[in-house]
Design an enzyme around this catalytic site. Sequence first.
Site, PDB file in Angstrom:
ATOM      1  N   GLN A   1       4.425  -4.966  -2.459  1.00 15.98           N
ATOM      2  CA  GLN A   1       3.034  -4.998  -2.900  1.00 15.98           C
ATOM      3  C   GLN A   1       2.998  -5.709  -4.244  1.00 15.98           C
ATOM      4  O   GLN A   1       3.690  -5.285  -5.191  1.00 15.98           O
ATOM      5  CB  GLN A   1       2.491  -3.572  -3.034  1.00 15.98           C
ATOM      6  CG  GLN A   1       2.244  -2.882  -1.706  1.00 15.98           C
ATOM      7  CD  GLN A   1       1.052  -3.474  -0.992  1.00 15.98           C
ATOM      8  OE1 GLN A   1      -0.077  -3.132  -1.276  1.00 15.98           O
ATOM      9  NE2 GLN A   1       1.297  -4.378  -0.047  1.00 15.98           N
TER      10      GLN A   1
ATOM     11  N   GLU B   1       0.895   8.749   2.751  1.00 14.70           N
ATOM     12  CA  GLU B   1       1.022   7.287   2.752  1.00 14.70           C
ATOM     13  C   GLU B   1       2.435   6.907   3.203  1.00 14.70           C
ATOM     14  O   GLU B   1       3.360   7.735   3.181  1.00 14.70           O
ATOM     15  CB  GLU B   1       0.786   6.733   1.337  1.00 14.70           C
ATOM     16  CG  GLU B   1      -0.595   7.049   0.772  1.00 14.70           C
ATOM     17  CD  GLU B   1      -0.851   6.454  -0.608  1.00 14.70           C
ATOM     18  OE1 GLU B   1      -1.912   5.869  -0.802  1.00 14.70           O
ATOM     19  OE2 GLU B   1       0.013   6.588  -1.495  1.00 14.70           O
TER      20      GLU B   1
ATOM     21  N   TRP C   1       1.909   6.998  -9.356  1.00 17.81           N
ATOM     22  CA  TRP C   1       0.515   6.560  -9.534  1.00 17.81           C
ATOM     23  C   TRP C   1      -0.156   7.220 -10.736  1.00 17.81           C
ATOM     24  O   TRP C   1      -1.189   6.751 -11.202  1.00 17.81           O
ATOM     25  CB  TRP C   1      -0.299   6.791  -8.256  1.00 17.81           C
ATOM     26  CG  TRP C   1      -0.059   5.737  -7.221  1.00 17.81           C
ATOM     27  CD1 TRP C   1       0.477   5.910  -5.975  1.00 17.81           C
ATOM     28  CD2 TRP C   1      -0.349   4.330  -7.330  1.00 17.81           C
ATOM     29  NE1 TRP C   1       0.552   4.707  -5.305  1.00 17.81           N
ATOM     30  CE2 TRP C   1       0.041   3.721  -6.125  1.00 17.81           C
ATOM     31  CE3 TRP C   1      -0.893   3.535  -8.330  1.00 17.81           C
ATOM     32  CZ2 TRP C   1      -0.089   2.356  -5.886  1.00 17.81           C
ATOM     33  CZ3 TRP C   1      -1.030   2.162  -8.102  1.00 17.81           C
ATOM     34  CH2 TRP C   1      -0.629   1.594  -6.887  1.00 17.81           C
TER      35      TRP C   1
ATOM     36  N   ARG D   1      -3.429   3.650   7.260  1.00 17.44           N
ATOM     37  CA  ARG D   1      -2.637   2.530   6.726  1.00 17.44           C
ATOM     38  C   ARG D   1      -1.119   2.709   6.761  1.00 17.44           C
ATOM     39  O   ARG D   1      -0.599   3.746   7.114  1.00 17.44           O
ATOM     40  CB  ARG D   1      -3.059   2.263   5.284  1.00 17.44           C
ATOM     41  CG  ARG D   1      -2.844   3.425   4.324  1.00 17.44           C
ATOM     42  CD  ARG D   1      -3.227   2.988   2.913  1.00 17.44           C
ATOM     43  NE  ARG D   1      -3.135   4.062   1.939  1.00 17.44           N
ATOM     44  CZ  ARG D   1      -4.136   4.875   1.628  1.00 17.44           C
ATOM     45  NH1 ARG D   1      -5.310   4.751   2.206  1.00 17.44           N
ATOM     46  NH2 ARG D   1      -3.961   5.825   0.729  1.00 17.44           N
TER      47      ARG D   1
ATOM     48  N   ASN E   1       4.035  -2.790  -6.512  1.00 16.86           N
ATOM     49  CA  ASN E   1       4.234  -1.394  -6.091  1.00 16.86           C
ATOM     50  C   ASN E   1       5.084  -1.366  -4.830  1.00 16.86           C
ATOM     51  O   ASN E   1       6.173  -1.975  -4.849  1.00 16.86           O
ATOM     52  CB  ASN E   1       2.947  -0.560  -6.078  1.00 16.86           C
ATOM     53  CG  ASN E   1       1.798  -1.030  -5.244  1.00 16.86           C
ATOM     54  OD1 ASN E   1       1.198  -2.027  -5.538  1.00 16.86           O
ATOM     55  ND2 ASN E   1       1.454  -0.306  -4.198  1.00 16.86           N
ATOM     56  N   ASP E   2       4.693  -0.671  -3.806  1.00 16.71           N
ATOM     57  CA  ASP E   2       5.583  -0.341  -2.671  1.00 16.71           C
ATOM     58  C   ASP E   2       6.474  -1.477  -2.155  1.00 16.71           C
ATOM     59  O   ASP E   2       6.011  -2.612  -2.001  1.00 16.71           O
ATOM     60  CB  ASP E   2       4.750   0.060  -1.452  1.00 16.71           C
ATOM     61  CG  ASP E   2       3.637   1.023  -1.763  1.00 16.71           C
ATOM     62  OD1 ASP E   2       3.517   1.442  -2.913  1.00 16.71           O
ATOM     63  OD2 ASP E   2       2.875   1.346  -0.842  1.00 16.71           O
TER      64      ASP E   2
ATOM     65  N   PHE F   1      -1.989  -4.864   2.350  1.00 14.44           N
ATOM     66  CA  PHE F   1      -1.423  -3.586   1.912  1.00 14.44           C
ATOM     67  C   PHE F   1      -0.040  -3.383   2.547  1.00 14.44           C
ATOM     68  O   PHE F   1       0.510  -4.268   3.187  1.00 14.44           O
ATOM     69  CB  PHE F   1      -2.388  -2.450   2.297  1.00 14.44           C
ATOM     70  CG  PHE F   1      -3.380  -2.101   1.216  1.00 14.44           C
ATOM     71  CD1 PHE F   1      -3.744  -3.017   0.244  1.00 14.44           C
ATOM     72  CD2 PHE F   1      -3.963  -0.833   1.175  1.00 14.44           C
ATOM     73  CE1 PHE F   1      -4.660  -2.684  -0.754  1.00 14.44           C
ATOM     74  CE2 PHE F   1      -4.882  -0.483   0.192  1.00 14.44           C
ATOM     75  CZ  PHE F   1      -5.236  -1.404  -0.778  1.00 14.44           C
ATOM     76  N   SER F   2       0.488  -2.166   2.391  1.00  9.46           N
ATOM     77  CA  SER F   2       1.878  -1.914   2.806  1.00  9.46           C
ATOM     78  C   SER F   2       2.077  -2.003   4.310  1.00  9.46           C
ATOM     79  O   SER F   2       1.152  -1.780   5.087  1.00  9.46           O
ATOM     80  CB  SER F   2       2.318  -0.543   2.308  1.00  9.46           C
ATOM     81  OG  SER F   2       2.579  -0.658   0.936  1.00  9.46           O
TER      82      SER F   2
ATOM     83  N   TRP G   1      -2.617  -3.003 -10.927  1.00 18.23           N
ATOM     84  CA  TRP G   1      -2.891  -3.138  -9.493  1.00 18.23           C
ATOM     85  C   TRP G   1      -4.119  -4.030  -9.296  1.00 18.23           C
ATOM     86  O   TRP G   1      -5.110  -3.896 -10.016  1.00 18.23           O
ATOM     87  CB  TRP G   1      -3.116  -1.744  -8.896  1.00 18.23           C
ATOM     88  CG  TRP G   1      -3.175  -1.741  -7.406  1.00 18.23           C
ATOM     89  CD1 TRP G   1      -2.120  -1.608  -6.556  1.00 18.23           C
ATOM     90  CD2 TRP G   1      -4.348  -1.889  -6.592  1.00 18.23           C
ATOM     91  NE1 TRP G   1      -2.553  -1.666  -5.263  1.00 18.23           N
ATOM     92  CE2 TRP G   1      -3.919  -1.839  -5.241  1.00 18.23           C
ATOM     93  CE3 TRP G   1      -5.700  -2.068  -6.849  1.00 18.23           C
ATOM     94  CZ2 TRP G   1      -4.805  -1.946  -4.174  1.00 18.23           C
ATOM     95  CZ3 TRP G   1      -6.585  -2.182  -5.781  1.00 18.23           C
ATOM     96  CH2 TRP G   1      -6.122  -2.120  -4.458  1.00 18.23           C
TER      97      TRP G   1
HETATM   98  C1  FRU Z   1       1.134   3.514  -1.717  1.00 17.81           C
HETATM   99  C2  FRU Z   1      -0.109   2.707  -1.410  1.00 17.81           C
HETATM  100  C3  FRU Z   1      -0.218   2.437   0.079  1.00 17.81           C
HETATM  101  C4  FRU Z   1      -1.039   1.192   0.129  1.00 17.81           C
HETATM  102  C5  FRU Z   1      -0.557   0.439  -1.083  1.00 17.81           C
HETATM  103  C6  FRU Z   1      -1.613  -0.371  -1.763  1.00 17.81           C
HETATM  104  O1  FRU Z   1       1.599   3.375  -3.012  1.00 17.81           O
HETATM  105  O2  FRU Z   1      -1.240   3.373  -1.898  1.00 17.81           O
HETATM  106  O3  FRU Z   1      -0.752   3.509   0.809  1.00 17.81           O
HETATM  107  O4  FRU Z   1      -0.832   0.465   1.304  1.00 17.81           O
HETATM  108  O5  FRU Z   1      -0.067   1.404  -1.995  1.00 17.81           O
HETATM  109  O6  FRU Z   1      -1.085  -1.171  -2.756  1.00 17.81           O
END
Ligand code: FRU
Length: 516
Positions: A68, A234, A316, A182, A51-52, A108-109, A76
């Site tokens: 990520q 986020e 998401w 976060r 992801n991110d 995480f990110s 995930w």
């Molecule tokens: C955004 C997010 C972030 C988090 C990460 C977790 O897509 O939800 O806020 O750090 O993904 O994978």
Amino acid sequence: MPFSKQVFCFFLLFFLQQVAIQAQNKKPIPMDNASLYRPNFHFTPAKGWMNDPNGMIFLNGQYHLFFQHYPDGTVWGPMHWGHATSSDLVDWKEQSIALYPDSIGMIFSGSAVLDKNNTSGLGRGGIAPLVAIFTQHNMPGEKAGRTDFQNQSIAFSLDEGKTWTKYASNPVLKTPNIKDFRDPKVIWHAPTKKWIMNLAVADHVELYSSPNLINWTKESEIGKNLFAHGGVWECPDLLHFNVNGKTIWVLLVSMNPGGPNGGSATQYIVGDFDGHTFKPYTTDIKWMDYGPDNYAGVSFSNIGDRNILIGWMSNWNYANVVPTEKWRSAMTVPRELSLIEQPSYKNGIVKNETEIRLVSTPVKELSAGFTKTMSKENIVVEKTFSLSTVKNPIPNRIDLATLQAKDFDLVLSNDFDEKLIVGYDATKKQFYIDRRNAGISDFNEGFAMIATAPRFTKEAKMDLSLLIDKSAVELFADGGRTVMTALFFPTHPYTKCILQTKEGINLKSINLFSLK
Ligand code: FRU
């Protein structure tokens, strides 16, 4: 010669039989899923979940993209930081995993900076450390119903991001018992000579400062009860631009759900930042990209005056169930961000004031990856115009310009009644991406839909650039004022591409490109 006649008849019959079989059984053997959907010019991990984008930084001729990543599954899971590098922003080479989960939590990110002056003291032997700042998410803590499971940690690398050492006294910024705490994005603020961290805190962004990346002091917060709040905030980013000699700041905030076309999306806020407080110019809601599939985008660090963003090309709402195998998710192409000042234009009406808008265009480096396959000027299209050639049935990039903003559709289709339509509706002054019949969509209820985006200029002339990969399109209209990114999953590759119009359209120019 009876024998050769017999042979001739046999071959003729055989040939006719084959033609009949082909005609009856139009369906070619389905392609394997990996090659059907894996993009040609968008980064994907070789295997596993992504992801991110995280920690993007330019260093000694290399662009680093961390992300990520769950390497052991295609949904995930326990988050790591994957790593890829590129010297040109086009070809990415996946590297070994940069950061693994530990007892504090998953990774995480977050972001990465080059600590040139070794403010952190983590450099050795004159080597300036690369410092990654990220959230550690403690799953057992979350499961136990605690509120202190997201904290900010750091790690450093002295070999250009190849290997990382976690700081011994992590975390460096503890949560004040807020669950959503976060995604630290850190920048160097030269006027105050401090590091500034933007952090997403549930429904707002908090700004922290630090002299050394280790000790953090809260400066201010922004966003409670202002801007879009359909979901949790986020992945913020604070960028600055030079507009006619003035420094103007933009706060990017991703939010899920509540995007303009459902689910995840990124809004932006224009304003001033003095090293302590961010003051927005206006409180209206602005979206960086109206498409459903650009989320968590942030910018590269250490690239001078440019602002280059990469986003996660998914949503998401369905990221975990899109029909790809072995890997899941791709990144957008790198995009150059800039600001323009223009007459304020809302719902088709020009206001008596100016506004500043964020525009995105594909980075110029991308051009090196494409060759022009067709170039035409001043064409009148009455009904349809084919954009397919025998060699390149589907162009990878379409650039077109018209003198009048009239209705038109760019249609990608195959022989299986599947089509993706990217178009403009002059009455509604809207761009749209219609993926209702684009291919597989049964994995998610809302996937088959028409995404729309306003036009942000009243100019008669219009330009548009559409990037087309195997399972995604990215639309940049009016010099990047309107941007849309969308995924699609045809059961068989598209083989036709046309421009169609009901009332006719005059194209000032049209250029098609394919990948080199
Ligand atoms: C955004 C997010 C972030 C988090 C990460 C977790 O897509 O939800 O806020 O750090 O993904 O994978």
